[in-house]
Scaffold this active site. Structure first.
Site, mmCIF file in Angstrom:
data_model
loop_
_atom_site.group_PDB
_atom_site.id
_atom_site.type_symbol
_atom_site.label_atom_id
_atom_site.label_comp_id
_atom_site.label_asym_id
_atom_site.label_seq_id
_atom_site.Cartn_x
_atom_site.Cartn_y
_atom_site.Cartn_z
ATOM 1 N N ASP A 221 3.032 -7.886 -0.501
ATOM 2 C CA ASP A 221 1.833 -8.649 -0.873
ATOM 3 C C ASP A 221 1.486 -8.443 -2.345
ATOM 4 O O ASP A 221 1.560 -7.330 -2.865
ATOM 5 C CB ASP A 221 0.657 -8.173 -0.010
ATOM 6 C CG ASP A 221 -0.580 -9.027 -0.204
ATOM 7 O OD1 ASP A 221 -0.564 -10.169 0.257
ATOM 8 O OD2 ASP A 221 -1.545 -8.549 -0.834
ATOM 9 N N GLU A 266 19.248 2.313 1.785
ATOM 10 C CA GLU A 266 19.663 3.430 2.653
ATOM 11 C C GLU A 266 19.881 2.935 4.079
ATOM 12 O O GLU A 266 20.427 3.645 4.912
ATOM 13 C CB GLU A 266 18.571 4.516 2.687
ATOM 14 C CG GLU A 266 18.412 5.281 1.395
ATOM 15 C CD GLU A 266 17.134 6.138 1.416
ATOM 16 O OE1 GLU A 266 16.601 6.413 2.523
ATOM 17 O OE2 GLU A 266 16.665 6.492 0.325
HETATM 18 C C1 NOJ Z 1 -2.021 -12.464 -0.603
HETATM 19 C C2 NOJ Z 1 -2.217 -12.706 0.858
HETATM 20 O O1 NOJ Z 1 -1.311 -13.694 1.296
HETATM 21 C C3 NOJ Z 1 -3.657 -13.103 1.045
HETATM 22 O O2 NOJ Z 1 -3.907 -13.588 2.331
HETATM 23 C C4 NOJ Z 1 -4.518 -11.916 0.711
HETATM 24 O O3 NOJ Z 1 -5.887 -12.259 0.811
HETATM 25 C C5 NOJ Z 1 -4.233 -11.425 -0.710
HETATM 26 N N1 NOJ Z 1 -2.830 -11.347 -1.003
HETATM 27 C C6 NOJ Z 1 -4.844 -10.061 -0.918
HETATM 28 O O4 NOJ Z 1 -4.131 -9.109 -0.164
#
Ligand code: NOJ
Ligand code: CA
Length: 557
Positions: A221, A266
């Protein structure tokens, strides 16, 4: 784990270690997939009960949005324990069972890791609040003294991506107004300090924890935002991401992914996928360079309008971006952060931009038109070389739910902008499985609670049960397309070659045998000569390909 290389009705392109190069990956938003226990929220028991649906759909892998313990200030993207499952979703034992049941069906599991920020309920953050300024506990986050005589102003003017300032002031353990901490997203999502080596070690351990449990991949993310300029310079208006940006796409972030890749390597056949919203293709390419991530999400493709020239340009740029590293392209039409494609393609402006959701929602949507285009886009997307994502509900043709009552909305984007940005709830409404009215079998019959977001009555004709067996349905189109994509060696990873075509028409060959033609022009066009039609997104008009229609053809000879 069974030999996933030989699963399903023929999957030569996905066989073995490089399965991810061709994979069709289903994005499963757990809260909204299926509710096993009747509390109105999707859970792992619900997923386990529908794994056969996914196997029959013909996908190769599932990407789960975050399933960890979380106060759910941002639907699970605020994690308080990276090594467990939120009780609302189930238990670690449920996750283990789910992983092995999915593997037995030949489906791989990709999980979501959120390294940029944790939850304000994470033990490290609680410890930081209890500790003193300058302590080791605070150094795992971005605590700073405020500006102004008594530190009453935030340390700088950075804005939260969800609206409002990116800093929140704390009260020190002695009760006095204290330092500020950085949160690029909601205040409940404090940013980790990636210059701190205990943060790096912790996340490498989290990767191992899930790889040891059988996870086949990690979706990372906000992957471009981890490292920050310690001097905290202001962001200049219009400043592009890159080396000089205070937090977006800085050079240092690549060091982190080289270590992550060493961890992934790994284990056999594990994959790292980056979520990086930057428009600069050359900088994006660096993330898939040797020894870093395997693939990155293709947001330029996702945001592209329904326009032949624009799509062709994005496709060419994507292939050029990935080619130097030998990385496969990825293709994605929508996800849990953006408007559903059926609504988008039914508007006068078919592009998408996270910053302009209010504007897009203000445009009327012709859902029949949007559906026709979404069907054609599915065939275009599934014919392109590389791996592809299908966001749950896309295979049913669900639309963006824009009329959720204000009091039912949950997205922090909606709350933090005081409704100026309608947020993402409309793309996260629980799936309709069967039946004539909500909850459409999303929850069991005797469920105590309503689905966590209200479902439109009109989804009765878009439920899995309603669409199954209907040859004109979106679901049967996806099933057929995914099956052909598996069976045809030329589809998935591999070369593509554009063919000459009239203006507004995209035509390309996959290998010698398969041609994809998409008509985005204003009039029907003659199809090229062919030996047979493998699949069409809508009714053909004799030798003509109608407007907003796509076809997969078997080439002559
Ligand atoms: C991207 C994620 O897809 C989204 O849903 C989220 O709110 C933000 N990153 C923050 O983690
Ligand atoms: Ca539930």
């Amino acid at each position: 784990m069974p030999d996933l290389g030989s699963h399903g009705p023929g999957r030569p392109a996905a066989a073995g270690d490089a399965w991810w190069r061709s994979a069709a990956i289903y994005q499963l938003y757990v809260r909204s997939f299926a509710d096993g226990n009747g509390d109105g929220i999707g859970d792992l028991v619900g997923v386990r009960g529908h794994l056969n649906y996914l196997a029959n759909l013909g996908i190769d892998a599932i990407w789960f949005n975050p399933w960890y313990p979380s106060p759910m200030s941002d639907a699970g993207y605020d994690i308080s324990d990276y090594r467990n499952i939120d009780p609302v979703f189930g238990t670690l034992a449920d996750a283990d069972a789910l992983i092995s049941e999915a593997h037995a069906l030949g489906i791989r599991i990709i999980i979501d890791i959120v390294p940029n920020h944790g939850s304000d309920q994470h033990p490290w953050f609680r410890a930081a609040l209890a500790a003193q300024p300058g302590s080791a506990e605070r150094d795992r986050f971005w605590f700073r003294r405020g500006r102004g005589e008594s530190g009453e102003q935030p340390p700088n003017g950075w804005q939260s991506i969800f609206g409002g300032p990116a800093w929140t002031r704390i009260t020190e353990p002695d009760g006095t107004p204290g330092e500020w901490y950085l949160h690029l997203f909601a205040p409940e999502q404090p940013d980790f300090n990636w210059a701190n080596h205990s943060v790096r070690a912790e996340f490498e351990d989290v990767l191992r924890f899930w790889f040891d449990r059988g996870a086949d991949g990690i979706r990372i993310d906000s992957a471009g935002m981890l490292t920050k300029d310690e001097a905290l310079p202001e962001v200049e208006p219009g400043q592009p991401p890159g080396a000089a940006h205070p937090y977006s796409d800085r050079d240092e972030v690549h060091e982190i992914y080289r270590s992550w890749r060493a961890v992934a390597d790994e284990y056999p056949a594990r994959v790292l996928i980056g979520e990086i919203w930057i428009p600069d293709a050359a900088r994006l390419a660096r993330y898939v360079s040797t020894g870093e991530l395997h693939t990155v999400f293709n947001f330029p493709y996702l945001a592209c309008p329904w326009d032949a020239a624009a799509l062709r340009e994005v496709i060419d740029n994507t292939l050029a971006l990935n080619a130097p590293a030998g990385a496969p392209a990825t293709w994605v039409l929508s996800n849990h952060d953006v408007d559903r494609i059926v609504s988008r393609y039914g508007r006068a402006d078919t592009a998408f931009d996270l910053q302009r959701r209010r504007y897009f929602h203000s445009l009327p949507a012709d859902l029949d038109l949007g559906t026709r285009r979404a069907r054609a886009a599915a065939l275009l997307t599934l014919a392109l070389p590389g791996s592809v994502y299908v966001y749950q509900g896309e295979e049913l043709g669900l639309w963006e739910v824009q009329d959720i009552p204000d009091e039912r909305r949950q997205d922090p984007i909606w709350c933090r902008t005081n409704g100026a940005d309608p947020g993402r709830d409309g793309s996260r409404v629980p799936l309709p499985w069967a039946g004539a009215k909500p909850p459409f079998a999303f929850s069991p019959d005797a469920a105590a609670a309503q689905p966590w977001l209200p479902q439109p009555e009109g989804w009765r004709s878009l439920s899995v049960a309603a669409e199954t067996g209907d040859p004109a349905s979106m679901l049967e189109l996806y099933r057929a397309a995914l099956q052909i994509r598996r069976a045809e060696p030329a589809l998935g990873d591999g070369p593509m070659a554009w063919q000459s075509s009239p203006d507004g028409v995209l035509a390309f060959d996959r290998g010698a045998s398969v041609r994809c033609v998409v008509n985005l022009s204003a009039a029907p066009v003659a199809m090229p000569e062919h030996a047979g039609v493998l699949l069409a997104s809508g009714p053909l008009d004799g030798p003509l390909l109608p407007v907003d229609c796509a076809v997969w053809l078997r080439n002559l000879g």
